[in-house]
Design an enzyme around this catalytic site. Sequence first.
Site, PDB file in Angstrom:
ATOM      1  CD  GLU A   1       3.877   1.015   5.648  1.00  0.00           C
ATOM      2  OE1 GLU A   1       4.823   1.242   6.436  1.00  0.00           O
ATOM      3  OE2 GLU A   1       3.731   1.611   4.566  1.00  0.00           O
ATOM      4  CB  THR A   2      -0.947  -5.070   3.594  1.00  0.00           C
ATOM      5  OG1 THR A   2      -0.079  -5.398   2.506  1.00  0.00           O
ATOM      6  CG2 THR A   2      -2.346  -5.586   3.287  1.00  0.00           C
TER       7      THR A   2
END
Length: 305
Positions: free
Chosen positions: A47-48
Amino acid sequence: MTGRHYQVYDVFTDEVLTGNPLAVVHDAAGLDDAAMQRIAGQFNLSETVFVLPAQNPAHTAQIRIFTPDYEMPFAGHPTVGSAIALAQSRFPDVAGDQETLIILEEKVGPVRCGVKLSKAGAFAEFDLPKLPEQVPYNHDRIALANALRLEPREIGFENHVPTVWDAGVPYLLIPIHGLAAAGRIRINQDAMKKAAPVIDGRQLPAYVYCRETTLHDSNFHARMFVSDEGTYEDPATGSATAAFAGAIQHFDRPLDGLLRLWLEQGQEMGRPSRLRLELDIADQKLAGGRIGGSAVKTAEGQLFV
């Protein structure tokens, strides 16, 4: 050239190069959905997070959470990592213990996070964004065993059987007998497509757990697999831990009061992680809960986008 500040944290750990890595892009105002998705693909982490101004001035920030392929309404390690990153930005020079409250606007709704900073490290915990709800599911022990490449007798333990729970993100929770079985899991993607339910067009990820642990003070050992298009294992999954709270209350029937559990995940990947799960039980029902963990910064720089 002025860039957007970004940081990379290892989350649910206090040691670098363990836990679950997370990219946090600050000052993300002006980026559209397509740009955020491309940047998440560039980092290519599970995830970002993109930090935006809060819509409610009483809140700390709005965050958008992207995997390399799609946006998520909520996720645990981005919540913990973002809360710690924002707290450390607010208090850059901590001489002693410093506690602060961070409220993050996520797609699932506002998420309240308590953060404690010290010279020794940083720890954050967040309230469950919603209480877990059980989703109807009729499990097939043989099909699930084929999907995990285990024996049917290794599916389930005590009164725990496979179930589906949703606390913001739905998961298929699969109990197995112990560490030996956990270490032998190899996902059969075709079989998993037949065994795992599909909700909102996506095959549910599988959160596999057992009560036997590698650490003496852990309560459960877990692995989490996404296998709808290719197979990916996650080293620490807060949103699955939130769903798991429903199974704990349902099967273990804890006594009224506070129940604190430690979950270990990621050992088989060489990315050991530790997640703290707290449950508030009242009148034999789950009244609330929190998920917590540490995070440590591993990198930062400028993103010229």
